[in-house]
Design a protein around this motif. Structure first.
Motif, PDB file in Angstrom:
ATOM      1  N   GLU A 142       3.933  13.350   3.427  1.00 38.89           N
ATOM      2  CA  GLU A 142       3.240  12.129   3.842  1.00 38.89           C
ATOM      3  C   GLU A 142       1.877  12.008   3.164  1.00 38.89           C
ATOM      4  N   ASP A 143       1.172  13.119   3.034  1.00 33.47           N
ATOM      5  CA  ASP A 143      -0.128  13.109   2.345  1.00 33.47           C
ATOM      6  C   ASP A 143       0.025  12.698   0.886  1.00 33.47           C
ATOM      7  N   GLN A 144       1.063  13.195   0.225  1.00 31.66           N
ATOM      8  CA  GLN A 144       1.289  12.821  -1.171  1.00 31.66           C
ATOM      9  C   GLN A 144       1.607  11.336  -1.307  1.00 31.66           C
ATOM     10  N   ARG A 145       2.359  10.793  -0.358  1.00 28.95           N
ATOM     11  CA  ARG A 145       2.656   9.355  -0.378  1.00 28.95           C
ATOM     12  C   ARG A 145       1.384   8.535  -0.201  1.00 28.95           C
ATOM     13  N   GLU A 146       0.525   8.967   0.720  1.00 27.44           N
ATOM     14  CA  GLU A 146      -0.748   8.263   0.962  1.00 27.44           C
ATOM     15  C   GLU A 146      -1.627   8.274  -0.293  1.00 27.44           C
ATOM     16  N   MET A 147      -1.678   9.435  -0.964  1.00 25.98           N
ATOM     17  CA  MET A 147      -2.482   9.526  -2.188  1.00 25.98           C
ATOM     18  C   MET A 147      -1.910   8.630  -3.278  1.00 25.98           C
ATOM     19  N   ARG A 149      -0.219   5.859  -2.828  1.00 31.39           N
ATOM     20  CA  ARG A 149      -0.536   4.468  -2.459  1.00 31.39           C
ATOM     21  C   ARG A 149      -1.986   4.143  -2.794  1.00 31.39           C
ATOM     22  N   ALA A 150      -2.881   5.084  -2.490  1.00 39.62           N
ATOM     23  CA  ALA A 150      -4.302   4.863  -2.763  1.00 39.62           C
ATOM     24  C   ALA A 150      -4.560   4.725  -4.262  1.00 39.62           C
ATOM     25  N   MET A 151      -3.895   5.543  -5.060  1.00 39.59           N
ATOM     26  CA  MET A 151      -4.074   5.493  -6.509  1.00 39.59           C
ATOM     27  C   MET A 151      -3.493   4.188  -7.074  1.00 39.59           C
TER      28      MET A 151
END
Length: 154
Positions: A142-147, A149-151
């Motif tokens: 989930e953290d990798q997905r959030e990063m 999306r942010a990028m």
């Protein structure tokens, strides 16, 4: 010069990487009947509940469901969940015997694929994950997905 054979993934056991920590992977051939090969080429394989074990110096694939080939009659078909012999080198089998007995590891099918015209299976030597390890894997994903999306926004 050696040519690379085309690889087509027929079935993938995604749940195995969630339930087990994979330490090593092995590639093995499988001893199959004609209707099993035809069914595999159509993609009618389920690896989810499957496992591999070593009996009498031979590797066996158990509980893998290969659907019966519907075009042929019932008489010439195969049993869907029969045990199938895995084709591994003797050195690999001896190494696996030691690892499975001493360290309490499990042999899990990860992928079944066609390599050229051969049916191969990728086996993972894994250790079962505890509940907190599974939660950690989900949190990391989930953290990798959030990063990502942010990028993507910037």
């Amino acid at each position: 010069m050696i040519e690379k054979l085309p690889v087509k993934i027929v079935s993938d056991n995604r749940q195995a990487r969630y339930l087990y920590e994979i330490l090593e992977t092995y590639e093995a051939g499988i001893e199959l009947t004609g209707t099993e090969v035809k069914s595999i080429r159509m993609g009618k394989v389920n690896l989810r509940d499957g496992y591999a074990l070593i009996r009498n110096g031979e590797a066996w694939l158990s509980n893998v469901h290969i659907s019966p080939y519907e075009i042929s009659g019932k008489y010439f078909n195969h049993e869907p969940r029969r045990n199938r012999k895995l084709l591994l080198h003797k050195k690999e089998i001896n190494k696996l015997i030691g690892l499975l007995e001493q360290q309490g590891l499990t042999l899990i099918p990860l992928k079944m694929y066609l390599k050229g015209h051969w049916v191969k299976i990728s086996l993972g030597l894994g250790r079962g994950k505890k509940l907190h390890d599974k939660r950690e894997t989900v949190k990391r994903r989930e953290d990798q997905r959030e990063m990502a999306r942010a990028m993507k926004r910037f």
